[in-house]
Motif scaffolding. Structure first.
Motif, PDB file in Angstrom:
ATOM      1  N   TYR A  36       0.808  -1.212   0.000  1.00  0.00           N
ATOM      2  CA  TYR A  36       0.000   0.000   0.000  1.00  0.00           C
ATOM      3  C   TYR A  36       0.847   1.271   0.000  1.00  0.00           C
ATOM      4  N   PHE A  37       2.110   1.142   0.368  1.00  0.00           N
ATOM      5  CA  PHE A  37       2.942   2.315   0.652  1.00  0.00           C
ATOM      6  C   PHE A  37       3.047   3.265  -0.540  1.00  0.00           C
ATOM      7  N   GLY A  38       3.375   2.745  -1.715  1.00  0.00           N
ATOM      8  CA  GLY A  38       3.610   3.599  -2.871  1.00  0.00           C
ATOM      9  C   GLY A  38       2.397   4.429  -3.247  1.00  0.00           C
ATOM     10  N   LYS A  39       1.233   3.811  -3.252  1.00  0.00           N
ATOM     11  CA  LYS A  39       0.011   4.522  -3.624  1.00  0.00           C
ATOM     12  C   LYS A  39      -0.336   5.602  -2.612  1.00  0.00           C
ATOM     13  N   ILE A  40      -0.224   5.272  -1.328  1.00  0.00           N
ATOM     14  CA  ILE A  40      -0.557   6.250  -0.288  1.00  0.00           C
ATOM     15  C   ILE A  40       0.434   7.397  -0.299  1.00  0.00           C
ATOM     16  N   GLN A  41       1.716   7.087  -0.402  1.00  0.00           N
ATOM     17  CA  GLN A  41       2.728   8.145  -0.431  1.00  0.00           C
ATOM     18  C   GLN A  41       2.491   9.088  -1.616  1.00  0.00           C
ATOM     19  N   SER A  42       2.213   8.537  -2.773  1.00  0.00           N
ATOM     20  CA  SER A  42       1.956   9.357  -3.958  1.00  0.00           C
ATOM     21  C   SER A  42       0.756  10.264  -3.742  1.00  0.00           C
ATOM     22  N   ASP A  43      -0.273   9.738  -3.095  1.00  0.00           N
ATOM     23  CA  ASP A  43      -1.474  10.527  -2.816  1.00  0.00           C
ATOM     24  C   ASP A  43      -1.160  11.676  -1.864  1.00  0.00           C
ATOM     25  N   LEU A  44      -0.356  11.418  -0.836  1.00  0.00           N
ATOM     26  CA  LEU A  44      -0.006  12.451   0.130  1.00  0.00           C
ATOM     27  C   LEU A  44       0.897  13.518  -0.485  1.00  0.00           C
ATOM     28  N   VAL A  45       1.805  13.113  -1.353  1.00  0.00           N
ATOM     29  CA  VAL A  45       2.662  14.080  -2.042  1.00  0.00           C
ATOM     30  C   VAL A  45       1.820  14.994  -2.922  1.00  0.00           C
ATOM     31  N   ASN A  46       0.894  14.405  -3.668  1.00  0.00           N
ATOM     32  CA  ASN A  46       0.015  15.204  -4.526  1.00  0.00           C
ATOM     33  C   ASN A  46      -0.853  16.144  -3.708  1.00  0.00           C
ATOM     34  N   LEU A  47      -1.320  15.660  -2.560  1.00  0.00           N
ATOM     35  CA  LEU A  47      -2.129  16.495  -1.676  1.00  0.00           C
ATOM     36  C   LEU A  47      -1.370  17.756  -1.281  1.00  0.00           C
ATOM     37  N   GLY A  48      -0.103  17.593  -0.916  1.00  0.00           N
ATOM     38  CA  GLY A  48       0.697  18.737  -0.500  1.00  0.00           C
ATOM     39  C   GLY A  48       1.037  19.691  -1.629  1.00  0.00           C
ATOM     40  N   MET A  49       1.203  19.159  -2.827  1.00  0.00           N
ATOM     41  CA  MET A  49       1.623  19.985  -3.963  1.00  0.00           C
ATOM     42  C   MET A  49       0.452  20.662  -4.671  1.00  0.00           C
TER      43      MET A  49
END
Length: 586
Positions: A36-49
């Protein structure tokens, strides 16, 4: 001199709320399985940007609601006027999967970690929009567990929808004038029409999210002398499409027989519509068993308390981000030294960072337990820990969070006291987390009840001792007495709360909060030794030692061990002047 001339302070620029955060990337790495890590991390990065910059822009234009009770012809219309920005804040959050992530469960029992990390990152900029969304979450969970097929078909899917055009938000109307937090004195009554259809009559003194589409409310369905044991839980629709035409003319009104008497004039949460409501023949659907309202709504209270605790930490994250970014641009003295290069100032920022990391570890320990319970991967030990730690985490994070947010404000000096930077709003909004969903005193009594439930003390103690034992093996001589301090504090809290009538539940709550947050940090520090580089592990270890040794655990243990229960009459004479005879002239 014109304002455009002379010195002008370089504005601080906040870093990315996930990538530049002092704890979130590593915490996600530790908690989340690789699948699950890659998908969640990508989502959180996009959220911040992408999302949070948009969220900030919308939030800046949000204005408080107002109430139009009568039209020009003297007809009562109770029109609640809210800003378009408030609607957009809810829409942005819904599109981001709040509340959807929690119930889609694409990341299994780590879906709660995923969603709450997004909430933590957004909370400081979101103008308390997570208040109605937290109640929406609670309502969704109640319907998932206890809703009829019709309620699940017509309401549940809309509560968890990512489409703002069809998504619902939910309110929670529990507080009444006689009791406040004491729901046993509820005056609202429910009259059965047929089957699970009822008409409610009563007065709700504090209704957050008055603009919601549905709301949960308690009403009396039995003998008032039975207190909370004769309360049932109801779902009240405010959307006319959800309630049928009845012979009651009040129910046929646009708002289902609900009168908005006034909006609350609050210290904070100004954008959130909160009102006093009269229910007059209000149509409602029974949820759960008759006279089982308190038991049925317990899952709502647990979820909203987790939201409250995470929200408190989110305010600290935002304020700390402002304080640290300001220290990187503000120069003082003849040498024009950056604040971040001044040891005294950096020391204060370090203390705040330690607090933020400790609260984050504690909050997500509870979030992780909640995810396991909801996905049915939890054993009895996990369920016991979730039950006792939920009220503690909510109260502990709210108390510590407000203090830390205020200190972040002072770290900006006069600039921190200006409304434009938003820290003042964070302080005002954060204080309410110490009150709603239970004050610290109320939650400390709930903690005692939970701790004394069979199996809870053993489950909590075993968790702490297992983490300490593992750390002793892995970290060997690096702990510098942290393990002994934790086990000593654990003995103190177990002894105190094992008493049939603990005399100091409030100090016990803070000690238990220190133990739980320290244990979560110890687990992370043990993990970091084998999963991170040497410098990062040293930072984690230093943070742990500072939190355990210098941030209040010892003081909390001492207070609990030495607290004196003063006589009630003595306290009354100390606090209240009436009844005390004063001789002689004043």
């Amino acid at each position: 001199m014109k304002v455009e001339e002379g010195f002008r302070q370089t504005p601080p620029v906040e870093g990315h709320p996930f990538l530049d955060d002092p704890i979130l990337p590593a915490l996600l790495h530790r908690l989340c399985p690789s699948e699950y890590f890659g998908k969640i991390q990508s989502d959180l990065v996009n959220l911040g940007m992408q999302v949070i910059p948009q969220l900030r822009e919308v939030a800046e234009s949000a204005t408080p609601p107002h109430l139009v009770q009568y039209n020009q012809w003297g007809q009562r219309i109770d029109k609640l006027v809210i800003s378009e920005s408030w609607r957009q804040l809810k829409a942005i959050s819904q599109k981001e999967g709040i509340i959807g992530i929690f119930y889609e469960r694409e990341s299994g029992d780590f879906s709660r970690v995923h969603g709450f990390m997004k909430i933590l990152m957004m909370a400081g900029d979101a103008q308390v929009v997570f208040c109605p969304l937290s109640m929406t979450d609670g309502c969704a969970r109640v319907l998932e567990l206890h809703g009829t097929p019709a309620l699940r078909e017509n309401v549940f899917w809309r509560l968890i929808s990512r489409d703002p055009d069809s998504a619902f938000t939910a309110g929670q109307w529990m507080t009444e004038r006689p009791g406040g937090s004491d729901i046993s004195q509820t005056e609202t009554t429910a009259t059965n029409i047929d089957s699970d259809n009822y008409l409610l009559d009563g007065f709700k003194w504090f209704s957050s999210a008055t603009d919601s589409d549905v709301s949960l409310a308690l009403a009396r369905t039995g003998d008032p002398s039975r207190g909370s044991r004769s309360l049932s839980l109801f779902l009240i629709p405010l959307d006319p499409s959800l309630y049928p035409n009845t012979t009651n003319p009040r129910t046929q009104s646009a708002r289902n027989g609900i009168l908005i008497n006034r909006l609350k004039d609050k210290f904070g949460t100004h954008i959130l519509p909160t009102a006093e409501l009269s229910l007059q023949g209000t149509y409602a659907k029974l949820v759960g068993g008759l006279n089982q309202g308190v038991k049925t709504i317990s899952s709502v209270l647990n979820i909203t308390r987790v939201h409250s605790g995470v929200g408190s930490v989110g305010y600290v994250r935002k304020a700390l981000s402002l304080a640290t970014s300001y220290a990187s641009v503000r120069r003082i003295g003849p040498e024009r030294t950056l604040l971040r290069d001044i040891p005294l100032h950096l020391n204060e920022l370090a203390k705040l960072t330690v607090t933020y990391k400790a609260l984050t570890h504690f909050a997500f320990e509870v979030v992780g337990l909640l995810g396991k319970v909801e996905c049915k991967t939890a054993d009895k030990s996990v369920r016991h820990r979730l039950r006792v730690l939920t009220p503690v985490m909510k109260a502990f994070c709210a108390e510590k969070g407000v203090q830390a947010t205020i200190e972040c404000m002072t770290a900006l000096g006069g600039e921190g006291y200006m409304e434009e930077n938003g820290i003042g709003r964070l302080v005002r909004d954060g204080i309410v987390e110490k009150i709603w969903e239970g004050t610290t005193t109320v939650l400390s009594l709930d903690m005692v009840r939970a701790f004394q439930t069979r199996g809870t003390a053993e489950a909590f103690s075993q968790w702490v001792r297992n983490i300490v034992s593992c750390a002793r093996v892995t970290l060997q001589g690096q702990l510098k007495g942290v393990d002994e301090i934790l086990t000593s504090a654990l003995d103190t809290i177990v002894k105190s709360l094992s008493s049939p009538s603990p005399s100091s539940p409030r100090p016990a709550l803070f000690l238990l909060g220190h133990i739980a947050s320290s244990t979560a940090m110890l687990e992370h520090t043990t993990w970091s030794l084998s999963h991170r580089n040497t410098i990062e592990h040293e930072v984690d270890l230093d943070t742990l030692i500072r939190w355990v040794k210098h941030s209040g655990l010892a003081a909390a243990q001492k207070e609990l061990s030495t607290v004196t229960a003063f006589d009630h009459k003595c306290n009354e004479r100390l606090v209240y002047r009436h009844g005390v005879e004063v001789k002689g002239k004043l």
